[in-house]
Design an enzyme around this catalytic site. Structure first.
Site, mmCIF file in Angstrom:
data_model
loop_
_atom_site.group_PDB
_atom_site.id
_atom_site.type_symbol
_atom_site.label_atom_id
_atom_site.label_comp_id
_atom_site.label_asym_id
_atom_site.label_seq_id
_atom_site.Cartn_x
_atom_site.Cartn_y
_atom_site.Cartn_z
ATOM 1 N N CYS A 38 -47.932 38.183 -24.419
ATOM 2 C CA CYS A 38 -49.026 38.889 -25.428
ATOM 3 C C CYS A 38 -49.559 40.173 -25.190
ATOM 4 O O CYS A 38 -49.272 41.114 -25.934
ATOM 5 C CB CYS A 38 -50.081 37.712 -25.495
ATOM 6 S SG CYS A 38 -49.729 36.233 -25.654
ATOM 7 N N HIS A 98 -56.576 40.368 -27.819
ATOM 8 C CA HIS A 98 -56.013 40.482 -26.267
ATOM 9 C C HIS A 98 -55.907 41.619 -25.754
ATOM 10 O O HIS A 98 -54.641 41.870 -25.021
ATOM 11 C CB HIS A 98 -54.815 39.294 -26.520
ATOM 12 C CG HIS A 98 -54.525 38.694 -25.216
ATOM 13 N ND1 HIS A 98 -53.520 37.744 -24.880
ATOM 14 C CD2 HIS A 98 -55.232 38.645 -23.969
ATOM 15 C CE1 HIS A 98 -53.427 37.183 -23.915
ATOM 16 N NE2 HIS A 98 -54.607 37.690 -23.467
#
Length: 563
Positions: A87, A143
């Protein structure tokens, strides 16, 4: 004369009816000569999480995505498109246009308790678009770190932000955990905790926010950039009941739940494209769809027929789903085999927004709009997938096996032209058809299937062998040496890895029960201390390997008796 009448009817020659002073002093009608300058396009970038190569209708036979299929069919499918295997790296490369080795984020992800985030010296894509007059908005998963307020999306170029800061949360309660007992609420409106929004399914909640942005913005007054970063289809596997009914025939439970989540995303994209048309954006819009990394078969995802999975540098981990849909495309309804990388969106979108090359100087991406829109040759010929000096070094790798050029114990991968090279431990490298996705605990799968590679150099002709079944490293040592030299070249430009130890002050219990910034902006950073996993002693590894083999065979016999 008929042509002049046509232009007059469209309003293009109203300049003749105005005095020169009126034209020069009217800031609402920019002109070049006698013709108005078209407004830069509205840009909608949609990113899904952990959606595999085989997890979309036009690649898959068991997941239905009619909206995504239609948008892709009427646009340009990107079938030679690369992302990162996990990610944080994909998001950092999209936002900065830089390889991980140039941002210090080349190892793993940014974990919730790490005092780490996107480096402050990087000018982000939304910041560039703000400079070019765009209204910028982000909805969904960030993130990219949040230990300081300066790390937050609203400080990195977004006018508004609504979403979760960590890597994974409950789709309804927005509770996210980092280890046992370290859990906190993670849904944010701007720089504040959005306590009152829990209880609503995140895919629906994020979609409603995007539609609200579209409804309240004037498409004629200012170009719009929306980065919609869905949490879906990352674990946990949660979905509203109505989406699973079409998939009750799927025997694998994880795949069934996963498919329901993909269908929820498909419906969300339908609602967003409807809003683009309803509120007057569509005719001057560019919609880009991308996943962030490969799918995770343990959680219902599928990359078949590609090799590997999320977290690996095999094609199944880094070959991305992607397409572009826009009325502005010159050549539509086609499949593009042009080489495109996630870093390319930065210069491509800055160029679409009217920015010149000086605004993208130093980035690792290329402006690929002409390759996508007109079918021209891609300016990109090479991709550095990554060099990770902290990842567990391969036991059998050495500088000698790298012809004295490169230590093959180091995890690295590069693509140049048709060729792809991998060194070190690329990660789990099996081919997993959807019909054999595991229906038993993931720990069993690892013991049954996973074996560490005995070699540390692989070479594939990806154009001719996209499934990575034929290793040519021994037949073509000349190509291996050339690509090893390219790794050395890139490694000389790498910055130190930023992977600090976890900070106990990040515990949500100490911060009102939520994941929020915990370090003052005035506090200095200390990037000198890294958390580095210690390599296990080889004798211990051998002992553990034999134990796993024994228990793996034992479980096989047990399962056989049960069946």
């Amino acid at each position: 004369s008929l042509f002049l009448c046509f232009l007059l009817s469209l309003g293009y020659l109203t300049w003749d009816l105005m005095s020169p002073n009126q034209v020069e002093n009217d800031p609402e009608k920019p002109f070049i000569g006698r013709f108005p300058v078209p407004q830069p396009p509205h840009i909608i970038f949609i990113m899904t999480d952990d959606q595999g190569f085989n997890d979309i209708g036009y690649h898959s036979s068991d997941i239905r995505t009619p909206v995504l299929d239609k948008l892709a069919a009427d646009g340009v499918k990107l079938e030679n498109y690369y992302i990162q295997p996990i990610c944080t790296p994909s998001r950092s490369q999209f936002i900065t246009g830089r390889y991980q080795i140039h941002t210090g984020l080349q190892h793993s992800i940014i974990r919730p308790r790490q005092p780490n985030c996107l480096p402050f010296d990087q000018v982000t894509l939304p910041q560039r678009l703000q400079e070019l007059g765009y209204s910028t908005h982000m909805v969904g998963k960030w993130h990219l770190g949040f230990y300081k307020k300066e790390c937050l999306p609203t400080r990195r170029g977004f006018d508004t932000y609504f979403g979760s800061l960590t890597g994974s949360v409950n789709y309804y309660t927005y509770d996210g955990c980092d280890g046992s007992g370290l859990c906190g609420f993670d849904l944010h409106e701007g720089e504040s905790v959005a306590w009152g929004q829990s209880g609503k399914y995140s895919t629906h909640l994020y979609t409603r926010r995007v539609r609200k942005i579209l409804a309240t913005h004037d498409p004629q007054s200012q170009p719009l950039f929306i980065f919609l970063s869905f949490q879906a289809v990352h674990t946990p596997l949660q979905y509203p009941d109505e989406y699973i009914y079409p998939y009750l025939g799927l025997e694998n439970v994880a795949r069934r739940k996963y498919a329901a989540m993909v269908s929820a995303v498909d419906e969300a994209v339908r609602n967003i494209t409807y809003a683009l048309r309803k509120y007057g954006y569509y005719q001057n819009s560019v919609i880009i769809f991308s996943t962030d990394n490969g799918g995770q078969p343990l959680s219902g995802g599928s990359n078949w027929p590609l090799r590997g999975r999320k977290g690996t540098y095999w094609e199944g981990g880094i070959r991305g789903l992607g397409f572009v849909h826009s009325p502005l495309l010159r050549k539509k309804r086609r499949v593009s085999k042009s080489l495109v990388h996630i870093t390319d969106w930065y210069p491509t979108l800055v160029g679409l927004a009217g920015g010149d090359e000086s605004l993208t100087e130093g980035v690792d991406g290329y402006n690929v709009w002409e390759a996508i829109s007109e079918g021209k040759e891609s300016p990109r010929l090479e991709i550095l997938h990554n060099i990770d000096p902290l990842y567990n070094h391969a036991h059998t790798g050495s500088l000698q096996k790298g012809y004295g050029i490169w230590n093959t114990a180091i995890q690295a991968s590069i693509r140049a032209g048709d060729w792809k090279l991998l060194t070190g431990d690329p990660g789990y490298g099996d081919w997993i058809p959807p019909q054999i996705l595991p229906g038993f605990p993931s720990s069993w799968w690892k013991q049954e299937r996973h074996t560490r590679p005995r070699k540390t150099v692989w070479l594939f002709n990806i154009s001719g062998d996209p499934y990575e079944r034929y290793d040519l490293s021994e037949q073509r040592p000349d190509v291996v040496k050339q690509l090893l030299a390219r790794l050395v070249y890139y490694n000389r430009t790498a910055v130190p890895v930023r992977y600090p130890s976890e900070d106990p002050r990040a515990d949500p219990y100490l911060n009102g029960g939520a994941w929020v910034p915990w370090v003052g902006d005035e506090e200095e950073d200390n990037w000198g201390s890294f958390f580095q996993k210690k390599s296990m002693d080889w004798k211990k590894k051998l002992k553990l390997s034999k134990s796993r083999s024994f228990f793996g065979k034992l479980k096989t016999r047990i399962m056989s008796n049960i069946v």
